[in-house]
Write a protein that holds these residues in place. Structure first.
Motif, PDB file in Angstrom:
ATOM      1  N   GLN A  57       4.054  -7.114   4.108  1.00 47.95           N
ATOM      2  CA  GLN A  57       3.731  -8.087   3.062  1.00 47.95           C
ATOM      3  C   GLN A  57       4.782  -9.189   3.032  1.00 47.95           C
ATOM      4  OE1 GLN A  57       5.609  -7.711  -0.452  1.00 47.95           O
ATOM      5  NE2 GLN A  57       5.100  -9.882  -0.437  1.00 47.95           N
ATOM      6  N   GLU A  58       6.050  -8.833   3.142  1.00 49.80           N
ATOM      7  CA  GLU A  58       7.129  -9.824   3.094  1.00 49.80           C
ATOM      8  C   GLU A  58       7.089 -10.764   4.290  1.00 49.80           C
ATOM      9  OE1 GLU A  58      10.578  -7.406   2.744  1.00 49.80           O
ATOM     10  OE2 GLU A  58      10.437  -7.234   0.546  1.00 49.80           O
ATOM     11  N   GLN A  59       6.560 -10.281   5.415  1.00 46.28           N
ATOM     12  CA  GLN A  59       6.444 -11.134   6.597  1.00 46.28           C
ATOM     13  C   GLN A  59       5.226 -12.055   6.531  1.00 46.28           C
ATOM     14  OE1 GLN A  59       7.068  -9.005  10.429  1.00 46.28           O
ATOM     15  NE2 GLN A  59       7.739  -7.303   9.164  1.00 46.28           N
ATOM     16  N   SER A  60       4.316 -11.772   5.609  1.00 45.53           N
ATOM     17  CA  SER A  60       3.132 -12.604   5.451  1.00 45.53           C
ATOM     18  C   SER A  60       3.441 -13.778   4.531  1.00 45.53           C
ATOM     19  CB  SER A  60       1.973 -11.786   4.867  1.00 45.53           C
ATOM     20  OG  SER A  60       2.175 -11.548   3.483  1.00 45.53           O
ATOM     21  N   GLN A  61       2.439 -14.617   4.279  1.00 45.06           N
ATOM     22  CA  GLN A  61       2.603 -15.737   3.363  1.00 45.06           C
ATOM     23  C   GLN A  61       2.238 -15.363   1.929  1.00 45.06           C
ATOM     24  OE1 GLN A  61       0.662 -19.329   4.625  1.00 45.06           O
ATOM     25  NE2 GLN A  61       1.059 -18.960   6.779  1.00 45.06           N
ATOM     26  N   PHE A  62       1.922 -14.084   1.682  1.00 49.39           N
ATOM     27  CA  PHE A  62       1.389 -13.682   0.389  1.00 49.39           C
ATOM     28  C   PHE A  62       2.419 -12.940  -0.453  1.00 49.39           C
ATOM     29  CE2 PHE A  62      -2.122 -13.550   3.522  1.00 49.39           C
ATOM     30  CZ  PHE A  62      -2.882 -14.586   3.010  1.00 49.39           C
ATOM     31  N   SER A  63       2.325 -13.149  -1.769  1.00 50.86           N
ATOM     32  CA  SER A  63       3.115 -12.340  -2.687  1.00 50.86           C
ATOM     33  C   SER A  63       2.573 -10.913  -2.658  1.00 50.86           C
ATOM     34  CB  SER A  63       3.022 -12.911  -4.103  1.00 50.86           C
ATOM     35  OG  SER A  63       1.702 -12.728  -4.622  1.00 50.86           O
ATOM     36  N   SER A  64       3.275  -9.992  -3.335  1.00 55.90           N
ATOM     37  CA  SER A  64       2.851  -8.597  -3.285  1.00 55.90           C
ATOM     38  C   SER A  64       1.448  -8.417  -3.876  1.00 55.90           C
ATOM     39  CB  SER A  64       3.861  -7.712  -4.022  1.00 55.90           C
ATOM     40  OG  SER A  64       4.044  -8.160  -5.354  1.00 55.90           O
ATOM     41  N   LYS A  65       1.162  -9.064  -5.014  1.00 55.62           N
ATOM     42  CA  LYS A  65      -0.162  -8.919  -5.614  1.00 55.62           C
ATOM     43  C   LYS A  65      -1.222  -9.665  -4.806  1.00 55.62           C
ATOM     44  CE  LYS A  65      -0.023  -7.211 -10.250  1.00 55.62           C
ATOM     45  NZ  LYS A  65      -0.647  -7.269 -11.590  1.00 55.62           N
TER      46      LYS A  65
END
Length: 277
Positions: A115-123
Motif C-alpha cells: 500500500q505504501e508503495q502505491s499512490q493510495f492512502s490506506s483506506k
C-alpha cells in the motif's frame, strides 16, 4: 495501515494477489524464525514428519449502518485436522502459536508495504479492492470500511483520478520506449518533431489546416511506392523515391514516412519498411 483495513483488503483482493501476500508472509516468517529462534524452529518443523497447513481467514464481528458486514478481523491459523493427528506437548503448541502469530504480523507488514508503495492512502487501497471486486455494492463497501456511502464515493473519485494519472504515466513511458527503440534501429534518425526548426512552420501541416489533404496524399504516395517492391523496401530507398516522386526535401520525405509508421500504415523492422498484412 491497521489490521482491520488489512483484513478488508486481503478478503477482497484478487486471489492471485492473496497468494503472493500469503507466500511472502510465510517465507519471511520462516527466515526470521530460523535465525532468531533456531531451537523453536527445529522443534516445530523437524520434530514431526508433517507439514503444517497455514490458513488465513477473515471474520467479521457485526453489521454496519447499511446492514452489511463490518469489523473485519484477520486470523492466521494452523489446520486443526492436521494438528489433531499429532500428539504434541503444550510447549510445542505454544511455539506453533507463536509462529502463526509471526506469520500474521508479516502478512500485515506485506500488505502495508505494498500500500505504501502505491499512490493510495490506506483506506483508498482497501476501497480500491472493494471498488474493483464484482458484486460488491456501495452499501456493502461503505460498511466494510465503516464509512458513509458519501465518504466512500469521495474516495472512489480520488482513486479514479490516481488511476487516470498512473495510466497517463504508463502511456508516456511506453511512448518513450517505442521512440527510443526506433532511434536504436534507425542509425541515428531523429523523431519528426525535432525537424520543425529546419523548415518554416508552413511546411509542417496540421490536420486542421489547409495542408491536411496534402499530408494524406504524401503518406498514400509513400505507401504506394511499396507496391513496386512486393510490398517491402529499404527505409532509405523509400525516402529517396519519395523525394523524387513528390518533389519534396529529404527531411520532409522522412517526416512523412515516420508519420505513416506512427499511424501503423506501414511497418518498420530495422532497415526494412513493409505494408501491413
Amino acid at each position: 495501515m491497521d489490521s482491520e483495513l488489512v483484513a478488508v483488503t486481503y478478503k477482497h483482493a484478487p486471489s492471485e494477489r492473496q497468494t503472493v501476500w500469503k507466500q511472502r508472509a510465510i517465507g519471511t516468517a520462516l527466515e526470521k524464525w530460523e535465525h532468531e529462534h533456531p531451537s523453536d524452529f527445529e522443534e516445530v518443523f523437524y520434530e514431526y514428519d508433517t507439514n503444517w497447513l497455514v490458513d488465513i481467514r477473515v471474520r467479521t464481528n457485526g453489521l454496519g449502518q447499511y446492514g452489511w458486514d463490518t469489523g473485519f478481523e484477520l486470523s492466521v491459523e494452523i489446520d486443526d485436522e492436521l494438528l489433531s493427528q499429532v500428539d504434541v506437548s503444550d510447549t510445542y503448541l505454544k511455539s506453533l502459536e507463536q509462529f502463526v502469530s509471526a506469520v500474521q504480523d508479516e502478512l500485515v507488514a506485506v500488505v502495508e508495504s505494498e500500500q505504501e508503495q502505491s499512490q493510495f492512502s490506506s483506506k483508498e487501497f482497501a476501497a480500491l479492492m472493494l471498488y474493483k471486486r464484482e458484486m460488491v455494492s456501495e452499501n456493502e463497501a461503505a460498511d466494510a470500511l465503516d464509512v458513509t456511502v458519501g465518504t466512500y464515493r469521495g474516495k472512489l473519485g480520488r482513486i479514479r483520478e490516481k488511476i487516470a494519472a498512473a495510466e497517463l504515466t504508463e502511456q508516456l513511458l511506453g511512448e518513450f520506449e517505442a521512440h527510443n527503440e526506433r532511434v536504436r534501429e534507425s542509425s541515428g534518425y531523429r523523431a519528426y518533431g525535432d525537424l520543425v526548426s529546419i523548415h518554416d512552420a508552413e511546411d509542417y501541416p496540421v490536420s486542421e489546416s489547409d495542408h491536411g489533404n496534402q499530408v494524406r496524399h504524401h503518406i498514400q504516395n509513400i505507401i504506394d511506392l511499396l507496391e513496386h517492391d512486393n510490398d517491402a523496401a529499404y527505409y532509405d530507398s523509400v525516402i529517396e523515391r519519395a523525394q523524387d516522386r513528390l518533389e519534396i526535401s529529404y527531411y520532409r520525405a522522412r517526416y512523412e514516412l515516420e508519420r505513416a509508421i506512427d499511424k501503423d500504415l506501414v511497418v518498420r523492422d530495422g532497415n526494412t519498411v513493409t505494408r501491413p498484412e
